[in-house]
Design a protein around this motif. Structure first.
Motif, short mmCIF file in Angstrom:
data_model
loop_
_atom_site.label_atom_id
_atom_site.label_comp_id
_atom_site.label_asym_id
_atom_site.label_seq_id
_atom_site.Cartn_x
_atom_site.Cartn_y
_atom_site.Cartn_z
N ASP A 64 -6.64 -7.21 -8.98
CA ASP A 64 -5.98 -5.91 -8.94
C ASP A 64 -5.22 -5.79 -7.62
N VAL A 65 -3.97 -5.38 -7.68
CA VAL A 65 -3.10 -5.38 -6.51
C VAL A 65 -2.56 -3.97 -6.26
N HIS A 66 -2.61 -3.53 -4.99
CA HIS A 66 -2.10 -2.22 -4.59
C HIS A 66 -1.26 -2.37 -3.34
N LEU A 67 -0.18 -1.61 -3.25
CA LEU A 67 0.63 -1.54 -2.04
C LEU A 67 0.04 -0.44 -1.17
N VAL A 68 -0.24 -0.76 0.11
CA VAL A 68 -0.86 0.22 1.02
C VAL A 68 -0.06 0.32 2.30
N ASP A 69 -0.19 1.47 2.98
CA ASP A 69 0.50 1.67 4.25
C ASP A 69 -0.33 1.09 5.40
N ASP A 70 0.10 1.34 6.63
CA ASP A 70 -0.58 0.77 7.79
C ASP A 70 -1.98 1.34 8.03
#
Length: 93
Positions: free
Chosen positions: A29-35
């Motif tokens: 499972d892949v998610h784009l996350v911020d810093d």
């Protein structure tokens, strides 16, 4: 992986590999996350949940509004049913 922060829409591309073991990664499972590790939303994915056999790879594309990145360089949070959770930092190119 590349992206353009001066464009209204940003496309990000990753080559995702499995480990060298004998067990498939089910499902990854892949998610784009911020810093800060918070999800960047909304994101349109080419596919954000994949199962990969040992040695197999796939390329994932995420499209996001540049403004939603708030000037930060995003990371990829990868987890799976039988894998550890990994935060993959990326660099602009």
């Amino acid at each position: 992986m590349y992206f353009l922060l001066n464009s209204p829409w940003t496309s990000l591309h990753w080559q995702l590999f499995t480990g060298t073991g004998n067990t498939p990664a089910l499902p990854t499972d892949v998610h784009l996350v911020d810093d800060r590790g918070r999800p960047v939303l909304p994101v349109t994915w080419s596919d954000n949940q994949v199962s990969l056999w040992p040695g197999e790879s796939t390329t994932l594309t995420a499209t996001v509004r540049s403004a939603d990145l708030a000037g930060t360089v995003p990371s990829l949070r990868i987890s799976g049913w039988n894998t550890d959770t990994v935060i993959q930092a990326v660099a602009a190119s």
